[in-house]
Design an enzyme around this catalytic site. Sequence first.
Site, short mmCIF file in Angstrom:
data_model
loop_
_atom_site.label_atom_id
_atom_site.label_comp_id
_atom_site.label_asym_id
_atom_site.label_seq_id
_atom_site.Cartn_x
_atom_site.Cartn_y
_atom_site.Cartn_z
N HIS A 147 43.34 48.38 51.03
CA HIS A 147 41.90 48.89 51.04
C HIS A 147 41.78 49.69 49.80
O HIS A 147 42.21 50.96 49.79
CB HIS A 147 41.60 49.44 52.29
N TYR A 198 32.47 54.11 57.19
CA TYR A 198 32.35 55.25 58.05
C TYR A 198 30.65 55.50 58.08
O TYR A 198 30.00 55.48 57.02
CB TYR A 198 32.81 56.45 57.05
N PRO A 208 40.72 61.93 64.28
CA PRO A 208 41.20 60.86 63.69
C PRO A 208 40.23 60.32 62.64
O PRO A 208 40.73 59.78 61.50
CB PRO A 208 41.01 59.80 64.61
N LYS A 236 44.57 60.72 59.26
CA LYS A 236 45.73 61.30 58.83
C LYS A 236 46.94 61.80 59.77
O LYS A 236 47.87 62.22 59.38
CB LYS A 236 45.26 62.89 58.53
N TYR A 270 41.73 61.34 50.58
CA TYR A 270 41.83 60.51 51.50
C TYR A 270 43.16 59.61 51.45
O TYR A 270 43.80 59.13 52.20
CB TYR A 270 40.71 59.50 51.15
P1 FAD Z 1 53.66 60.17 69.34
O1 FAD Z 1 53.19 58.94 68.70
O2 FAD Z 1 52.76 60.83 70.55
O3 FAD Z 1 55.06 59.94 69.90
C1 FAD Z 1 55.67 60.91 70.98
C2 FAD Z 1 56.51 60.32 71.82
O4 FAD Z 1 57.20 61.20 72.50
C3 FAD Z 1 55.89 59.47 72.72
O5 FAD Z 1 56.33 58.05 72.70
C4 FAD Z 1 55.90 60.23 74.25
O6 FAD Z 1 56.08 59.28 75.27
C5 FAD Z 1 57.38 60.74 73.90
N1 FAD Z 1 57.62 61.94 74.75
C6 FAD Z 1 56.70 63.12 75.07
N2 FAD Z 1 57.18 63.87 75.96
C7 FAD Z 1 58.47 63.39 75.98
C8 FAD Z 1 59.68 63.93 76.63
N3 FAD Z 1 59.33 65.21 77.46
N4 FAD Z 1 60.78 63.58 76.62
C9 FAD Z 1 60.91 62.25 75.87
N5 FAD Z 1 60.25 61.86 75.37
C10 FAD Z 1 58.79 62.54 75.27
N6 FAD Z 1 45.84 58.49 64.03
C11 FAD Z 1 45.20 58.21 62.97
O7 FAD Z 1 45.58 58.51 61.81
N7 FAD Z 1 44.24 57.31 63.45
C12 FAD Z 1 43.72 56.71 64.50
O8 FAD Z 1 42.92 55.80 64.50
C13 FAD Z 1 44.22 57.45 65.47
N8 FAD Z 1 43.87 57.06 66.72
C14 FAD Z 1 44.89 57.73 67.74
C15 FAD Z 1 44.26 57.30 69.11
C16 FAD Z 1 44.90 58.09 70.27
C17 FAD Z 1 44.39 57.53 71.73
C18 FAD Z 1 45.72 59.03 70.01
C19 FAD Z 1 46.65 59.68 71.31
C20 FAD Z 1 46.29 59.31 68.83
C21 FAD Z 1 45.64 58.50 67.60
N9 FAD Z 1 45.87 58.75 66.24
C22 FAD Z 1 45.42 58.23 65.38
C23 FAD Z 1 46.95 59.73 65.99
C24 FAD Z 1 48.53 59.21 65.59
O9 FAD Z 1 48.70 58.17 66.67
C25 FAD Z 1 49.39 60.15 65.86
O10 FAD Z 1 49.39 61.26 65.11
C26 FAD Z 1 50.91 59.47 65.92
O11 FAD Z 1 51.13 58.82 67.08
C27 FAD Z 1 52.09 60.39 65.58
O12 FAD Z 1 53.38 60.09 66.06
P2 FAD Z 1 54.33 60.94 66.80
O13 FAD Z 1 55.59 60.01 66.57
O14 FAD Z 1 54.32 62.40 66.17
O15 FAD Z 1 53.79 61.21 68.14
C1 DHB Z 2 41.38 53.67 61.13
C2 DHB Z 2 41.29 54.97 62.16
C3 DHB Z 2 40.65 56.05 61.49
O1 DHB Z 2 40.68 57.13 62.04
C4 DHB Z 2 40.32 56.21 60.06
O2 DHB Z 2 39.73 57.03 59.70
C5 DHB Z 2 40.38 54.91 59.42
C6 DHB Z 2 40.99 53.65 59.92
C7 DHB Z 2 42.15 52.67 61.72
O3 DHB Z 2 42.93 52.67 62.84
O4 DHB Z 2 42.15 51.37 61.27
#
Ligand code: FAD
Ligand code: DHB
Length: 392
Positions: A74, A203, A295, A299, A387
């Site tokens: 993109h 956006y 979101p 990032k 970005y």
């Molecule tokens: P996580 O993906 O949260 O992984 C943490 C893991 O630890 C999980 O699998 C959990 O089950 C596990 N865990 C928790 N507690 C324990 C425990 N006590 N013992 C063992 N395991 C445990 N970011 C974007 O950039 N764009 C988006 O559109 C976007 N949409 C999102 C939508 C939602 C609903 C959410 C919640 C987040 C979104 N994010 C988005 C953020 C992005 O998904 C996260 O920043 C990313 O998943 C971070 O990865 P992580 O591995 O740090 O945490």
């Molecule tokens: C997506 C999510 C976002 O929050 C964004 O700013 C751009 C793209 C996505 O999941 O595609």
Amino acid sequence: MTEHTQIGIIGAGPAGLLLSQVLHLQGIDSIVVERRSPEYVLGRVRAGALEPGMVKFLRAAGIGERLDREGHPHKGIAIAFEDKRFRIDMEELTGGGYLTIYGQTKITEDLMTARAERGGNLVYEIGDTSIHDLDADRPSIRYSKDDEEHEIRCDFIAGCDGFHGISRPTIPGDVLKTFDRKYPYHWIALLTESRPVSEELIYVHHERGFVLCSMRSPTQSRYGIQCGTEDTVDDWSEDRIWSEISARLSPDLADSLDTGACLDKSIVPKRSFVAEPMQYQRLFLAGDAAHIVPPTGAKGLNLAGSDVYYLSRAFIEYYGTGRTDLLGAYGATALDRVWKAEWFSGWMTELLHANPNHGPYDRRAQIAQLRLLSQSRAAQTALAQSYVGVPY
Ligand code: FAD
Ligand code: DHB
């Protein structure tokens, strides 16, 4: 039962899986423990826009093949306001930088496959995770599984357990500082079986509220619709979703809006949060365990990637040379990048959303800022640089 490893990793989200994969490639042993089942972890739709630094890092981690085949480059984004639309040419403004659309579910799946193929030690569906002896040479993680108590003794613990995990709260209250901001709106985030409304991300600023139009493939779209903080998924029927998206799009886009079945629907709260320090004794936090961004700006997942990059580099230095320079610098290095992304995500959020607490002055000022951005190459360059992401 007690097991021994070099790095004990809590959480098998993108951060935990990627860390264990990168360490494995350098001959460093780890065990990953995860509260949920693999199916549950894979079912979380979440993020999908990857910075170039993240793509490069995933390739180096040996999981670039499907990403290169199925990821969609993109090179620009559109911002819509007052029924007008302007394009920010990311590639041109940053000298070649662009995002790749590739869903978090696919990254997680690729990492799970890679770990399984290389005999990775991943333990799913555990309970009662706790951290012990952080000030000793060999700290431990304890957990229960199938009614048995287990212990992992390791050199270091990586807390990759997301925002609601147990790692961050293990840091004593007089050491841990948190910085928090909540926004007076949430998103209802959707994955739909429908043709994307445009080939590029849009956006949309609108007085009814913001809409993000993104995609996962030529037949699947991803939308984020600004909604109230009290809203639940049940308040948003498919009819309401499509008519609300349509009402917020300019007529040319609304006319070509393809509506289809909702494959996934979730409420995403809008919050900025940072915990400092990201290291305490032998515990290192990475990803959502240490910080959350709203979101807008995509990032969250990218920050999890850069944390893991810095942390893996520090462990590799330690096991390769015995030096602890990078381990000692981890928190400050990661936080520098985190805070820049925090600022950018908060700024994008406030620029684009309709704030219910705003009066006429703030609304006019917001439109003025959007006009300025649409007219100023300098302003667009600043946005484009943030970005595509600060280089690692
Ligand atoms: P996580 O993906 O949260 O992984 C943490 C893991 O630890 C999980 O699998 C959990 O089950 C596990 N865990 C928790 N507690 C324990 C425990 N006590 N013992 C063992 N395991 C445990 N970011 C974007 O950039 N764009 C988006 O559109 C976007 N949409 C999102 C939508 C939602 C609903 C959410 C919640 C987040 C979104 N994010 C988005 C953020 C992005 O998904 C996260 O920043 C990313 O998943 C971070 O990865 P992580 O591995 O740090 O945490
Ligand atoms: C997506 C999510 C976002 O929050 C964004 O700013 C751009 C793209 C996505 O999941 O595609």
